[in-house]
Write an enzyme that holds these catalytic residues in place. Structure first.
Site, PDB file in Angstrom:
ATOM      1  N   SER A  63      -3.737  -3.575  -4.277  1.00  0.00           N
ATOM      2  CA  SER A  63      -2.968  -2.679  -5.009  1.00  0.00           C
ATOM      3  C   SER A  63      -3.408  -2.814  -6.422  1.00  0.00           C
ATOM      4  CB  SER A  63      -1.584  -3.082  -5.031  1.00  0.00           C
ATOM      5  OG  SER A  63      -1.016  -3.093  -3.714  1.00  0.00           O
ATOM      6  N   GLU A 115      -5.882   5.697  -0.630  1.00  0.00           N
ATOM      7  CA  GLU A 115      -6.900   5.983  -1.882  1.00  0.00           C
ATOM      8  C   GLU A 115      -7.996   5.373  -1.613  1.00  0.00           C
ATOM      9  OE1 GLU A 115      -4.057   6.414  -5.770  1.00  0.00           O
ATOM     10  OE2 GLU A 115      -3.974   4.420  -4.920  1.00  0.00           O
ATOM     11  N   ASN A 166      -0.175   4.822  -8.369  1.00  0.00           N
ATOM     12  CA  ASN A 166       0.428   3.985  -9.413  1.00  0.00           C
ATOM     13  C   ASN A 166       0.295   4.186 -10.793  1.00  0.00           C
ATOM     14  OD1 ASN A 166       2.126   2.959  -7.125  1.00  0.00           O
ATOM     15  ND2 ASN A 166       0.442   1.179  -6.741  1.00  0.00           N
ATOM     16  N   HIS A 225      -6.824   1.748  -0.071  1.00  0.00           N
ATOM     17  CA  HIS A 225      -5.146   1.502  -0.333  1.00  0.00           C
ATOM     18  C   HIS A 225      -4.560   2.151   0.216  1.00  0.00           C
ATOM     19  CE1 HIS A 225      -2.157   1.303  -3.618  1.00  0.00           C
ATOM     20  NE2 HIS A 225      -2.285   0.418  -3.073  1.00  0.00           N
TER      21      HIS A 225
END
Ligand code: NAD
Length: 288
Positions: A117, A150, A189, A138
């Site tokens: 992450s 991702e 994120n 991801h």
């Protein structure tokens, strides 16, 4: 690609193994102890049983999916893999050691992906002699229902590697975006975490109460849930550590956590999992 090895049978590894097997791939699920592997396989079985109950898949499909997954503790089994997806603990030293071992064990054509992450794909790739065949892949939690993956390019990741990863992700029924240059938080994120942090600033500055902030974003911005509710679900400790990573990596004060946030962490308010965050929960809930 026919065979996929998933390293780590935790929350993410079990989910990735499940969707890969549902996509028709032969899957090797590896963790350090057989007990953990069995727990992962059980999680997959339960998830598939729920899908049968809901009429999403048939009993035959469930059986075929489970038959495609082989659990093990022996890392050398990756010699049969066309793709390895690493989903072990978020620790750079551990990941680098695993990638160096994978580089020795896997055939020359094998692509190595990490589900990290927050860590640098380029740094992980540098522990191998096949930097062009290493990428970030991801997945999001829960893996079985979140459609996005991702794909992240490290400094030396080749277009051929990205294309093969893209084909794999599409065969799982998921959609991918390409992160062309690795950067903390990738895309989701990078945008989501400062948004949640800003909601905490609004609360900390007394702009509005928590319920009003959440209602504002649900009814005024069309979000499916309010930011403070979401922060409680993610886990305030996890969110706090990502916020600090952004602050340290970018060295930009816009990523600093509000003092209210720091104080809540010190008080042990971790969100749903601890029974208390921005809201109170009767029983501590797991995030899974
Ligand atoms: P987890 O703690 O549930 O599982 C990690 C597993 O890795 C454990 O079962 C552990 O035994 C195993 N492990 C540790 N060292 C190992 C090794 N050397 N070889 C094989 N297995 C090993 O963690 P998780 O939440 O599944 O996260 C795994 C990865 O996915 C992390 O890099 C994390 O940052 C990333 N990730 C997590 C989420 C999330 O919401 N939990 C979302 C996206 C990505």
């Amino acid at each position: 690609m026919k065979t996929v090895a998933v390293l780590g049978a935790g929350i993410m590894g079990a989910g990735i193994a499940q969707v890969a097997a549902q996509g028709g791939y032969k899957v090797i699920l590896r963790d350090l102890q057989m007990g953990i592997v069995k727990d992962g396989l059980n999680t997959i079985k339960k998830s598939l049983e729920k899908m049968v109950e809901q009429g999403v898949i048939s009993t035959t499909q469930k059986k075929q999916t489970l038959e495609r997954i082989q659990g093990c503790t022996d890392l050398s089994i990756v010699r049969d893999a066309d793709l390895v997806i690493e989903a072990v603990v978020e620790n750079i030293a551990v990941k680098k050691q695993i990638f160096a071992e994978l580089d020795h064990l896997c055939p020359a054509h094998t692509i190595l992906a990490t589900n990290t992450s927050s860590l640098s794909i380029t740094e992980i790739a540098a522990s191998t002699r096949r930097k062009d065949q290493v990428l970030g892949m991801h997945f999001f939690k829960p893996v079985t229902s979140m459609r996005l993956v991702e794909l992240i390019k490290g400094m030396d990741t080749s277009n051929d590697t990205i294309n093969k990863a893209r084909e794999f992700v599409r065969n799982l029924g998921k959609e991918e975006i390409l992160v062309q240059r690795e950067s903390p938080g990738f895309v989701v994120n990078r945008i989501l975490v400062p948004y949640l942090n800003e909601a905490i600033f609004a609360l900390g500055e007394g702009v509005a109460g928590k319920e009003d902030i959440d209602m504002a974003m649900r009814l005024g911005a069309g979000m499916p849930m309010g930011p403070l509710e979401m922060a409680d679900i993610i886990g305030l400790d996890t969110l706090y550590s990502v916020t600090l990573t952004f602050y340290n990596e970018f060295r930009d004060p816009k990523y600093r956590p509000h003092n209210l946030f720091s104080t809540m962490i010190r008080a042990g308010y971790l969100g749903r999992k601890s029974g208390k965050g921005f809201y109170n929960y009767k029983e501590p809930k797991n995030q899974s």
